[in-house]
Design a protein around this motif. Structure first.
Motif, PDB file in Angstrom:
ATOM      1  N   VAL A  69      40.329  34.931  47.105  1.00  0.00           N
ATOM      2  CA  VAL A  69      40.199  35.442  48.573  1.00  0.00           C
ATOM      3  C   VAL A  69      39.930  34.268  49.599  1.00  0.00           C
ATOM      4  O   VAL A  69      40.172  34.489  50.918  1.00  0.00           O
TER       5      VAL A  69
ATOM      6  N   ASP B 182      37.146  31.418  44.049  1.00  0.00           N
ATOM      7  CA  ASP B 182      37.584  32.741  44.316  1.00  0.00           C
ATOM      8  C   ASP B 182      38.923  32.988  45.351  1.00  0.00           C
ATOM      9  O   ASP B 182      39.069  32.246  46.429  1.00  0.00           O
TER      10      ASP B 182
ATOM     11  N   VAL C  62      44.926  41.737  49.115  1.00  0.00           N
ATOM     12  CA  VAL C  62      44.048  42.749  47.950  1.00  0.00           C
ATOM     13  C   VAL C  62      44.840  42.214  46.536  1.00  0.00           C
ATOM     14  O   VAL C  62      44.257  41.992  45.863  1.00  0.00           O
ATOM     15  N   PHE C  63      46.185  42.194  46.677  1.00  0.00           N
ATOM     16  CA  PHE C  63      46.976  41.904  45.239  1.00  0.00           C
ATOM     17  C   PHE C  63      46.722  40.550  44.729  1.00  0.00           C
ATOM     18  O   PHE C  63      46.075  40.503  43.639  1.00  0.00           O
TER      19      PHE C  63
ATOM     20  N   SER D 272      44.273  38.497  45.541  1.00  0.00           N
ATOM     21  CA  SER D 272      42.936  38.373  45.314  1.00  0.00           C
ATOM     22  C   SER D 272      42.343  38.676  44.070  1.00  0.00           C
ATOM     23  O   SER D 272      41.493  38.452  43.319  1.00  0.00           O
ATOM     24  N   LEU D 273      43.019  40.066  43.531  1.00  0.00           N
ATOM     25  CA  LEU D 273      42.531  40.702  42.333  1.00  0.00           C
ATOM     26  C   LEU D 273      43.081  40.104  41.225  1.00  0.00           C
ATOM     27  O   LEU D 273      42.905  40.093  40.009  1.00  0.00           O
ATOM     28  N   VAL D 274      44.583  39.767  41.209  1.00  0.00           N
ATOM     29  CA  VAL D 274      45.470  39.182  40.267  1.00  0.00           C
ATOM     30  C   VAL D 274      45.271  37.455  40.681  1.00  0.00           C
ATOM     31  O   VAL D 274      46.134  37.062  41.489  1.00  0.00           O
ATOM     32  N   ASP D 275      44.634  36.980  39.726  1.00  0.00           N
ATOM     33  CA  ASP D 275      44.653  35.301  40.066  1.00  0.00           C
ATOM     34  C   ASP D 275      45.693  34.855  39.276  1.00  0.00           C
ATOM     35  O   ASP D 275      45.537  34.202  38.285  1.00  0.00           O
TER      36      ASP D 275
ATOM     37  N   LEU E  14      36.383  42.146  49.436  1.00  0.00           N
ATOM     38  CA  LEU E  14      36.729  41.412  48.072  1.00  0.00           C
ATOM     39  C   LEU E  14      36.000  40.425  47.847  1.00  0.00           C
ATOM     40  O   LEU E  14      36.176  39.825  46.899  1.00  0.00           O
ATOM     41  N   GLY E  15      35.000  40.264  48.561  1.00  0.00           N
ATOM     42  CA  GLY E  15      33.776  39.051  48.458  1.00  0.00           C
ATOM     43  C   GLY E  15      34.042  37.971  49.182  1.00  0.00           C
ATOM     44  O   GLY E  15      33.349  36.828  48.776  1.00  0.00           O
ATOM     45  N   TRP E  16      34.817  37.788  50.095  1.00  0.00           N
ATOM     46  CA  TRP E  16      34.749  36.624  50.982  1.00  0.00           C
ATOM     47  C   TRP E  16      33.735  36.208  51.789  1.00  0.00           C
ATOM     48  O   TRP E  16      32.934  37.270  52.289  1.00  0.00           O
TER      49      TRP E  16
END
Length: 253
Positions: free
Chosen positions: A64, A62, A48-49, A51-54, A136-138
């Motif tokens: 994720v 992407d 999660v972390f 994936s959201l913080v690029d 998360l959009g995978w």
């Protein structure tokens, strides 16, 4: 005339012994808070972390899409090696395994039961991680069967490594070593840093480890970039050598 002595009780069939021990292993695993944290929460938090913080050089549009295959590999490491090694090491130091050794349960039965419990836990992990990845959009565009096969082979190898540690070292040494190996493989297993981003020497070492080989398989399968044949050879080598070493070196006390 004296009555004949009663016949000694017959040992339960092997399948029943293993099944009973497997159920016990699952209950003990799910009761240990630190085991649940290591097995379920840490891989989800990493997924999660990051994936959201690029902030990672994932090389994908992407994050994720890169992180999920690596975190699946991390889940195998935690559930097949780290958690069982620590738990078994303390069971050995407190005499639990010694008492089990006095029962009809053989060393092989114990190792098979522990491996079976690991597969059940991993199935729960995979379902959870795939659900989080989808949220998360995978994009699940295939390759899961190949990735799953790689995870199964890797599980056998990592479980063997964990049982070698637990069956030969003192409990506190196993605790320290298992956690240290977990952290090393976190960074050398293609989980948060792509293997091709590592320096040359470290990349060679990483690809010779079961974590690197598994990462190559999960990434190649799920990202459709192709799975190198050498990754399968490395993984199969660990899956054969580590359990054989565990069966030979493991001690009840």
């Amino acid at each position: 005339m004296t009555a004949p002595a009663p016949a000694p009780p017959r040992a339960a069939p092997t399948a029943r012994r293993i099944s009973a021990q497997l159920r016990m292993e699952l209950r003990l695993t799910l009761r240990r808070g630190e085991s649940v944290l290591l097995t379920f929460l840490i891989p989800v938090l990493i997924l999660v972390f990051f994936s959201l913080v690029d902030v990672l050089p994932t090389g994908t549009e992407d994050p994720v899409d890169f992180l999920l295959p690596g975190v699946l590999a991390l889940a195998v490491i935690s559930s097949a090696m780290t958690g069982p090694a620590i738990a078994t090491g303390f069971e050995r130091s407190t005499g639990v395994l010694k008492r089990l050794g006095l029962t009809p349960l053989s060393r092989r039965d114990l190792l098979v039961a522990k491996l079976g419990a690991v597969f059940v836990v991993e199935l729960l992990q995979v379902v959870l991680l795939l659900a989080v990845g989808l949220a998360l959009g995978w994009d699940p565009s295939g390759g899961l069967v190949v990735a799953a096969l790689g995870m199964v082979v890797a599980t056998v190898g990592f479980a063997g490594v964990g049982m070698v540690m637990a069956g030969t070292l003192p409990a506190l040494t196993t605790l320290a070593l298992a956690n240290a190996v977990y952290l090393v493989l976190l960074f050398l297993g293609g989980v948060v840093v792509p293997l091709d981003e590592l320096p040359g020497a470290l990349q060679v070492v990483a690809l010779a480890l079961p974590s690197g080989a598994l990462s190559e398989i999960t990434h190649g399968a799920l990202e459709h970039t192709g799975v190198p044949g050498v990754a399968w050879l490395v993984l199969l080598g660990w899956a054969v050598a580590a359990p054989l070493a565990a069966a030979r070196l493991f001690r009840w006390e």
